[in-house]
Every structure is written in C-alpha cells, then in structure tokens.
Design an enzyme around this catalytic site. Structure first.
Site, PDB file in Angstrom:
ATOM      1  N   HIS A   1       0.764  -1.456  -0.314  1.00 54.82           N
ATOM      2  CA  HIS A   1      -0.195   0.364  -0.038  1.00 54.82           C
ATOM      3  C   HIS A   1       0.984   1.561  -0.093  1.00 54.82           C
ATOM      4  O   HIS A   1       0.347   2.827  -0.689  1.00 54.82           O
ATOM      5  CB  HIS A   1      -0.912   0.089   1.341  1.00 54.82           C
ATOM      6  CG  HIS A   1      -2.067  -1.093   0.728  1.00 54.82           C
ATOM      7  ND1 HIS A   1      -2.075  -2.109   1.231  1.00 54.82           N
ATOM      8  CD2 HIS A   1      -3.017  -0.687   0.211  1.00 54.82           C
ATOM      9  CE1 HIS A   1      -3.235  -2.871   1.198  1.00 54.82           C
ATOM     10  NE2 HIS A   1      -4.138  -1.327   0.520  1.00 54.82           N
ATOM     11  N   GLY A   2       1.858   1.325   0.605  1.00 56.16           N
ATOM     12  CA  GLY A   2       2.936   2.227   0.517  1.00 56.16           C
ATOM     13  C   GLY A   2       3.765   2.248   1.394  1.00 56.16           C
ATOM     14  O   GLY A   2       3.549   0.842   2.150  1.00 56.16           O
TER      15      GLY A   2
END
Length: 192
Positions: free
Chosen positions: A176-177
């Site tokens: 997701h990051g």
C-alpha cells in the site's frame, strides 16, 4: 500467445486504478472469447456504475467532510465526536474503495467483461479472518495464493503459520505504500 490479448489485459482500464485485481487467466479468456455484450450487460453495468458513483459522491465524500472537520482540530472535540469520526472514517474508506470497485465492475460489464466481486459487506464479518475474506477480495486472495501458500500456509505448524501471517500482512502493508504507517498497519493486522 497473443500480443493483442496480453496488451488488452494490461491496459484494461476499469481495473487498473483500484481493482479488482483480475487474474490473467480469467480476464484474458474473456478478452479472447469476444462474447457480444447484451442489453442486460449494459443495463447491469450502468446500474453498478451509478451505484458506485452514489456511494462515492453522496456517502463517502459526505462522511469525509465530517471526518476532516473533526480531525482538523481534535483537541476541540469531545471523546464522543472523536469516536464517531473514527467510525465514520472507517466507513468512508470502505465506501470510497468499494465505490471504485463498483465503477470498475460496472464499466467492465458494459463492455461484456465480468470482473470478480471485490467487497462483500466486510463490516458484517464475525471476526478478522472473515473480514479479510470480504474486504478487497481480489487483493486478499492474491496475497493468499502468491505469498501465504508458497510460504507454507498453515501446513507447517502453528508457529510457522503465525510467522507466515505476519510476513504476508507486513508485505500487504508495504504494497500500500513504503511508509511507516502502512508497515505498522500491516503488522497490526498480522497481530490481529
């Protein structure tokens, strides 16, 4: 075997941004089949797109205004307001993300392509395990099939199962990051 089919799979825009993450075997088979779309496809797809737009614009964005207002200055808010904003934020995320999936599924259907369901009322789940079978289903099954099972899944005993879950959820958070918040989130979910 077909460059054109592969190019269509990679560039199939409805699923590129937010999913669902469609498996090549499923989507490429539909692209090769060239099944004519029906009036039912167009009607069902249009309805799904409109439902997704309503979830996004009416519900998610409205909740977002409330959440932003409360979190803009949390020191001025009561405990009840903060708790309500936290729950509102959870629903805002769900409505936002599931709306994008609805729009993608609807656009695909208008084109005669059936994309997999990506959300099945996850907040009605009885436990965290069931929640992940209902939330971003295409990503959860991808994590299961391409990370958890190759790591040994639950076949190597309880200790290894726990380690595998932590590894998979850590990598899911990282996907997701590359920020501490996503890594912490992945580890937190793994702990759950």
């Amino acid at each position: 075997r077909s460059f054109t089919t592969m190019a269509l799979y990679v560039a199939f825009f409805p699923q590129l941004v937010a999913g669902p993450i469609e498996r090549a075997t499923s989507l490429m088979a539909q692209l090769q089949e060239k099944r004519p779309r029906s009036a039912d496809d167009v009607l069902a797809g249009t309805s799904r797109v409109l439902w997704g737009l309503m979830k996004k614009i009416v519900f998610a964005d409205w909740l977002g205004l409330f959440v932003s207002q409360v979190y803009a200055d949390p020191s001025q808010m009561s405990g009840g307001e903060l708790l309500l904003a936290t729950y509102a934020f959870a629903f805002q995320i769900y409505l936002d993300f599931s709306a994008y999936s609805d729009i993608a599924i609807g656009l695909g259907r208008i084109m005669g392509i059936r994309l997999m369901e990506n959300f099945r009322w996850p907040y009605l789940a009885r436990n965290l395990s069931e929640f992940w079978r209902r939330w971003h289903i295409s990503f959860s099954t991808w994590l299961r099939d391409y990370l958890y099972i190759p790591l040994g899944g639950s076949r190597r005993g309880p200790r290894r199962t726990v380690i595998n879950v932590f590894i998979v959820m850590f990598l899911g958070g990282l996907w997701h990051g590359a920020a501490n918040t996503y890594i912490f989130w992945g580890l937190w979910i793994g702990l759950g």
